[in-house]
Design an enzyme around this catalytic site. Sequence first.
Site, PDB file in Angstrom:
ATOM      1  N   CYS A 272       0.803  -1.239   0.000  1.00 39.00           N
ATOM      2  CA  CYS A 272       0.000   0.000   0.000  1.00 39.00           C
ATOM      3  C   CYS A 272       0.830   1.281   0.000  1.00 39.00           C
ATOM      4  CB  CYS A 272      -0.941  -0.009   1.198  1.00 39.00           C
ATOM      5  SG  CYS A 272      -2.087  -1.393   1.153  1.00 39.00           S
TER       6      CYS A 272
HETATM    7  N1  LIG Z   1      -2.306  -6.242   1.462  1.00 41.51           N
HETATM    8  C1  LIG Z   1      -2.832  -5.201   2.072  1.00 41.51           C
HETATM    9  O1  LIG Z   1      -2.457  -4.900   3.182  1.00 41.51           O
HETATM   10  C2  LIG Z   1      -3.945  -4.403   1.439  1.00 41.51           C
HETATM   11  C3  LIG Z   1      -4.761  -3.646   2.270  1.00 41.51           C
HETATM   12  C4  LIG Z   1      -5.781  -2.911   1.719  1.00 41.51           C
HETATM   13  C5  LIG Z   1      -5.958  -2.908   0.334  1.00 41.51           C
HETATM   14  N2  LIG Z   1      -5.135  -3.634  -0.466  1.00 41.51           N
HETATM   15  C6  LIG Z   1      -5.374  -3.601  -1.909  1.00 41.51           C
HETATM   16  O2  LIG Z   1      -6.073  -4.787  -2.280  1.00 41.51           O
HETATM   17  C7  LIG Z   1      -5.667  -5.214  -3.585  1.00 41.51           C
HETATM   18  C8  LIG Z   1      -5.178  -6.651  -3.514  1.00 41.51           C
HETATM   19  O3  LIG Z   1      -4.039  -6.677  -2.667  1.00 41.51           O
HETATM   20  P1  LIG Z   1      -3.483  -8.018  -2.040  1.00 41.51           P
HETATM   21  O4  LIG Z   1      -2.523  -7.602  -0.994  1.00 41.51           O
HETATM   22  O5  LIG Z   1      -4.602  -8.941  -1.656  1.00 41.51           O
HETATM   23  O6  LIG Z   1      -2.723  -8.630  -3.303  1.00 41.51           O
HETATM   24  P2  LIG Z   1      -2.156 -10.125  -3.469  1.00 41.51           P
HETATM   25  O7  LIG Z   1      -1.078 -10.050  -4.455  1.00 41.51           O
HETATM   26  O8  LIG Z   1      -1.895 -10.713  -2.118  1.00 41.51           O
HETATM   27  O9  LIG Z   1      -3.392 -10.927  -4.068  1.00 41.51           O
HETATM   28  C9  LIG Z   1      -3.908 -10.679  -5.320  1.00 41.51           C
HETATM   29  C10 LIG Z   1      -4.363 -12.013  -5.940  1.00 41.51           C
HETATM   30  O10 LIG Z   1      -4.949 -11.740  -7.201  1.00 41.51           O
HETATM   31  C11 LIG Z   1      -4.540 -12.731  -8.108  1.00 41.51           C
HETATM   32  N3  LIG Z   1      -4.668 -12.167  -9.450  1.00 41.51           N
HETATM   33  C12 LIG Z   1      -3.845 -11.308 -10.096  1.00 41.51           C
HETATM   34  N4  LIG Z   1      -4.357 -10.956 -11.276  1.00 41.51           N
HETATM   35  C13 LIG Z   1      -5.529 -11.623 -11.403  1.00 41.51           C
HETATM   36  C14 LIG Z   1      -6.518 -11.691 -12.401  1.00 41.51           C
HETATM   37  N5  LIG Z   1      -6.421 -10.966 -13.516  1.00 41.51           N
HETATM   38  N6  LIG Z   1      -7.562 -12.486 -12.205  1.00 41.51           N
HETATM   39  C15 LIG Z   1      -7.678 -13.226 -11.074  1.00 41.51           C
HETATM   40  N7  LIG Z   1      -6.787 -13.186 -10.066  1.00 41.51           N
HETATM   41  C16 LIG Z   1      -5.720 -12.394 -10.246  1.00 41.51           C
HETATM   42  C17 LIG Z   1      -3.128 -13.084  -7.716  1.00 41.51           C
HETATM   43  O11 LIG Z   1      -2.776 -14.379  -8.150  1.00 41.51           O
HETATM   44  C18 LIG Z   1      -3.220 -12.987  -6.193  1.00 41.51           C
HETATM   45  O12 LIG Z   1      -3.549 -14.229  -5.594  1.00 41.51           O
HETATM   46  C19 LIG Z   1      -4.608  -4.202  -4.043  1.00 41.51           C
HETATM   47  O13 LIG Z   1      -5.239  -3.215  -4.798  1.00 41.51           O
HETATM   48  C20 LIG Z   1      -4.112  -3.606  -2.738  1.00 41.51           C
HETATM   49  O14 LIG Z   1      -3.622  -2.294  -2.900  1.00 41.51           O
HETATM   50  C21 LIG Z   1      -4.145  -4.409   0.061  1.00 41.51           C
END
Ligand SMILES: NC(=O)c1ccc[n+]([C@@H]2O[C@H](COP(=O)([O-])OP(=O)(O)OC[C@H]3O[C@@H](n4cnc5c(N)ncnc54)[C@H](O)[C@@H]3O)[C@@H](O)[C@H]2O)c1
Length: 436
Positions: A272
Site C-alpha cells: 500500500c
Molecule cells: N495487502 C494489504 O495490506 C492491502 C490492504 C488494503 C488494500 N489492499 C489492496 O487490495 C488489492 C489486492 O491486494 P493483495 O494484498 O490482496 O494482493 P495479493 O497479491 O496478495 O493478491 C492478489 C491475488 O490476485 C490474483 N490475481 C492477479 N491478477 C488476477 C486476475 N487478472 N484475475 C484473477 N486473479 C488475479 C493473484 O494471483 C493474487 O492471488 C490491491 O489493490 C491492494 O492495494 C491491500
Amino acid sequence: MSSPLFEKILNRTAKIGVVGLGYVGLPLAVLQAKTGFQVYGIDEAQQKVDLVNQGKNYISDVDDGELHDVIQKKLLSATSDFGALKECDIVLICVPTPLTPNKEPDVRAIVKVTEHLATHIHPDTLVVLESTTYPGTTEEIIHQGLSACGLTAGKDVFIAFSPERVDPGNASFKTHNTFKLVGGITPPCLEVAKTFYEQSIVKIFPVSSTQVAEMAKVFENVFRSVNIALVNELTLLCDRMGINAYEVIDAAATKNFGFMPFYPGPGVGGHCIPLDPYYLAWKSKEYDLHTRFIELAGEINENMPYFVVSKLQRILNTRKHCLNGATILVLGVTYKADIEDPRESPATKVMELLQQEGAHLIYADPFTPTLTLNGTQYESQELTASLLRACDCALILTAHSVFDYDVIIQNASLVFDTRNGTRQVQGMKENVWLLS
Ligand SMILES: NC(=O)c1ccc[n+]([C@@H]2O[C@H](COP(=O)([O-])OP(=O)(O)OC[C@H]3O[C@@H](n4cnc5c(N)ncnc54)[C@H](O)[C@@H]3O)[C@@H](O)[C@H]2O)c1
C-alpha cells in the site's frame, strides 16, 4: 427500490465470487462463507486455488480452522476458471494494483477481470471493486466496460467501490470489524452494496460516489506516507543534531490533543504505502496539478535505506571497521513486524546496497526462510548467541516480537536498531545505535 438480489442477500442465497485470493481476497472469501453465503474464489494462480481447495492456509490473517471449516462445509471452493462468474450474484474484485517500473498505475488486472465479467455475468449482479486505485477507476474501467456490452448500472448491474482497509497482522481489527466505505455508481448500486456488506461487517459508511470512496482510500494511504516521511526527515535532522528522535516523538505525544505519533524506520513497505500515493499523483497530472506532498514524501521515504547504509558505515567506523568485508547480521526482512509479507520491504533495498558495498550478509527472520537478492540465495539463520558474537554488527530492520532483544544486546558487539525494537531492554545499551 426492489430487486430480487436484495432478497437473495437477506436470505443468504446470493452466490458470491471473490476474484483474487491474496492478502485481501482470501480473508474476505472466508468471512463471506462464514456468514453463510456460497463463495467461489477465483484466482489465476492455480497453486493458490489448489491450496484453498485442500483447506491449506497461506495468509496469516486467516484462521486455519475457519478456512478448513468452510471448505469442509463446501461453503467455499476455488477455481481458476472465470466461467464460475456465471454462477455469481455478487462479485468482489480484490486483484493487485501495482506500479509499472516508471511508477505509473498498472490496472491490467482490473481490466482483465472486467473483460471476464462482460462475457459471463448475468443481469441483477452486484460488482464491487475493493482494490486500491486512483479516483475514477470504477467509472472508467468497470462501468464503461459493462455499459459497452449493454448493461445499465442501477438496473441490470449494480456497481460499487468499497476499499479494503485491512491491516495485515493487526490483532484487533480484521475484515469483519474494520469500518467499510461504500460508494455506488447510482443510488440503487449503493443501496445494494450497502445491504450486502451490512450482513458481515460491523459498520458501513455510505458516500455519494465511487470517486469519493476511491479518493478516501488513497488519501488514507497518502496520509500515512506523508506523516512517515515527516518523521523520517525529523529523524535525519535529529541525527545531525545528536537528539534522540524517539524521545522527541514520545515527548510530543504527551500533548493531550492535536498530535498523532508516527515513527521513523528504514523505509516504507507493503502493497500500500509505497505504491498507492503514486496512483493519485499520476491521476492528478490529468488535471494539471502536481501533488507535491506525495512526490516529496516518496522521495524522503525512498532515501531512508541509503541513510541506513551510510549511518552503518559511520557506526562501523567507531570500531575502525569498514563496511567492505564486514559481517552484517540483518534481523527481520519483512516489511513490518510479525507478518510474513516481504512485498516492497525496505530491508531488501538495504541488503542490496550492503551487497554493493561488499558487506558479508547473513540474516535471521523466522517469517522468511529464504531470500534471493540479485541472484544470491540466502537462508535464514537461527538467532543464537554465537551467531550474534560472530557478526560485526546486528542490523535490526524489522523488530519481530519473537526476537530476544536482551540476547541480541548482550552478544552482538554493535547493534544498529532502525526500529527501536530494543526500547524494552532495561539497563546499559552502550553498543546500541538508533536512527538518531
Ligand atoms: N495487502 C494489504 O495490506 C492491502 C490492504 C488494503 C488494500 N489492499 C489492496 O487490495 C488489492 C489486492 O491486494 P493483495 O494484498 O490482496 O494482493 P495479493 O497479491 O496478495 O493478491 C492478489 C491475488 O490476485 C490474483 N490475481 C492477479 N491478477 C488476477 C486476475 N487478472 N484475475 C484473477 N486473479 C488475479 C493473484 O494471483 C493474487 O492471488 C490491491 O489493490 C491492494 O492495494 C491491500
